[in-house]
Scaffold this motif. Structure first.
Motif, short mmCIF file in Angstrom:
data_model
loop_
_atom_site.label_atom_id
_atom_site.label_comp_id
_atom_site.label_asym_id
_atom_site.label_seq_id
_atom_site.Cartn_x
_atom_site.Cartn_y
_atom_site.Cartn_z
N UNK A 141 0.85 -1.19 0.00
CA UNK A 141 0.00 0.00 0.00
C UNK A 141 0.88 1.24 0.00
N UNK A 142 0.35 2.31 -0.59
CA UNK A 142 1.12 3.55 -0.67
C UNK A 142 0.30 4.72 -0.16
N UNK A 143 0.99 5.69 0.40
CA UNK A 143 0.35 6.94 0.82
C UNK A 143 0.68 8.07 -0.16
N UNK A 144 1.40 7.71 -1.24
CA UNK A 144 1.75 8.71 -2.25
C UNK A 144 0.51 9.18 -3.00
N UNK A 145 0.54 10.42 -3.45
CA UNK A 145 -0.54 10.96 -4.27
C UNK A 145 -0.29 10.55 -5.73
N UNK A 146 -0.77 9.39 -6.08
CA UNK A 146 -0.53 8.85 -7.41
C UNK A 146 -1.83 8.38 -8.03
N UNK A 147 -1.81 8.24 -9.35
CA UNK A 147 -2.93 7.69 -10.10
C UNK A 147 -2.58 6.25 -10.45
N UNK A 148 -3.31 5.31 -9.87
CA UNK A 148 -2.96 3.90 -10.01
C UNK A 148 -3.83 3.19 -11.04
N UNK B 55 -10.65 0.09 -5.67
CA UNK B 55 -10.64 1.54 -5.85
C UNK B 55 -9.60 2.06 -6.83
N UNK B 56 -9.11 1.25 -7.73
CA UNK B 56 -8.15 1.72 -8.73
C UNK B 56 -8.78 2.80 -9.61
N UNK B 57 -7.97 3.77 -9.99
CA UNK B 57 -8.41 4.83 -10.92
C UNK B 57 -8.77 4.23 -12.27
N UNK B 58 -7.95 3.29 -12.74
CA UNK B 58 -8.18 2.67 -14.03
C UNK B 58 -7.77 1.22 -14.03
N UNK B 59 -8.26 0.49 -15.01
CA UNK B 59 -7.87 -0.91 -15.19
C UNK B 59 -7.35 -1.07 -16.61
N UNK B 60 -6.14 -1.61 -16.72
CA UNK B 60 -5.52 -1.82 -18.04
C UNK B 60 -5.87 -3.19 -18.57
#
Length: 290
Positions: free
Chosen positions: A53-60, A85-90
């Motif tokens: 898990x990350x606390x970085x402000x990233x788009x996953x 809760x992923x922003x996108x799925x590839x």
């Protein structure tokens, strides 16, 4: 010693050389076959992941769906990505012999399915006779089948995820309008990615959606190519140290290009990318801190 005996010994030596040569060749062939099987087994193996898990402000972006918890590129993997809760799925897509866009990373079914076939040479119905038999927690997903592009888009819509669609190979560019029509039909936001720049050029004729040129290592010519398309970025292999050298990441951004990195499964590497201004991250197993 008679001439006949000399001739016999002469041929005997030749035979020994021939036998030794053939033995060496046979040994080499056996070693090559063994090495090939080892490589194939390594490629076909699905890794066991430790979820990070990350606390970085990233788009996953979930790589091939959330493949750390469900078999890649399946409805299960995309649904798990949505739940996480992923922003996108590839996903990766090919077109079947009867014109259906299907989700698969490989051109061949061997690695993920219980039958062997070339994806593009089979009809949709023929592919649906196969069952997924490899992937994370496969025992929890009996009778899992191929995922169609439509099913993938439906899941992206239901979970409000961005559809990140990789265009594989160089075939079927004349049918890209079918992809655009489906994306519009399901009303999802979309991003298109490819290692083949001509695929992105074709897409740009049909849509103004964001596109990314996939590269292993960023080169000056990649930057120049990407600049020729509106709303185009570069998505690079984040594990390649060369991408952190000579200011290539910054050069992309200085030229107005969006940047992304794949496939990042280590939080220290993620931190390094963020420090370099890269916040679009494709991952197998990193999620946001809840």
């Amino acid at each position: 010693m008679s001439e006949a005996v000399k001739e016999k010994k002469k041929w005997s030596k030749k035979k020994k050389i021939i036998v030794i040569t053939l033995s060496l060749l046979l040994t080499l062939i056996v070693l090559v076959v063994i090495a090939g099987v080892c490589v194939l087994n390594w490629y076909c193996k699905t890794e066991d992941y430790t979820l990070l898990k990350t606390q970085q402000q990233v788009t996953l972006v979930a790589h091939r769906g959330y493949r750390a918890v469900a078999p890649e590129n399946t409805t299960a993997a995309f649904e798990e990505a949505g739940k996480a809760g992923f922003w996108g799925a590839e996903c990766d897509i090919y077109r079947t012999a009867d014109g259906v866009w299907i989700v698969s990373h490989d051109t061949h079914t061997y690695r993920m399915m219980d039958q062997s076939a070339w994806v593009e040479k089979k009809t949709y119905d023929e592919l649906m006779e196969m069952t997924v038999d490899n992937g994370s927690n496969i025992e929890d997903y009996p009778d899992l089948k191929f995922c169609s592009l439509e099913e993938y888009l439906r899941i992206c819509r239901d979970y409000n995820m961005v559809a990140v669609i990789e265009l594989k190979g160089k075939k079927n560019t004349e049918h890209y309008d079918e992809i655009i029509d489906l994306v519009e039909q399901y009303g999802v936001d979309s991003v298109y990615i490819s290692f083949h720049f001509e695929n992105l050029q074709k897409l740009r004729e049909l849509t103004d959606s964001q596109v990314y040129y996939l590269v292993q290592e960023i080169e000056d010519e990649d930057i120049e190519l990407a600049k020729t398309l509106e709303n185009c970025g570069i998505d690079f292999n984040g594990e390649k140290e060369a991408n952190f050298e000579n200011g290539m990441i910054q050069k992309c951004m200085d030229n107005g290009l969006a940047v992304g990195a794949w496939t990042i499964d280590d939080t220290e590497l993620l931190d390094k990318l963020v420090d370099n201004g890269v916040t679009l991250i494709t991952t197998d197993n990193i999620t946001k801190q809840s």
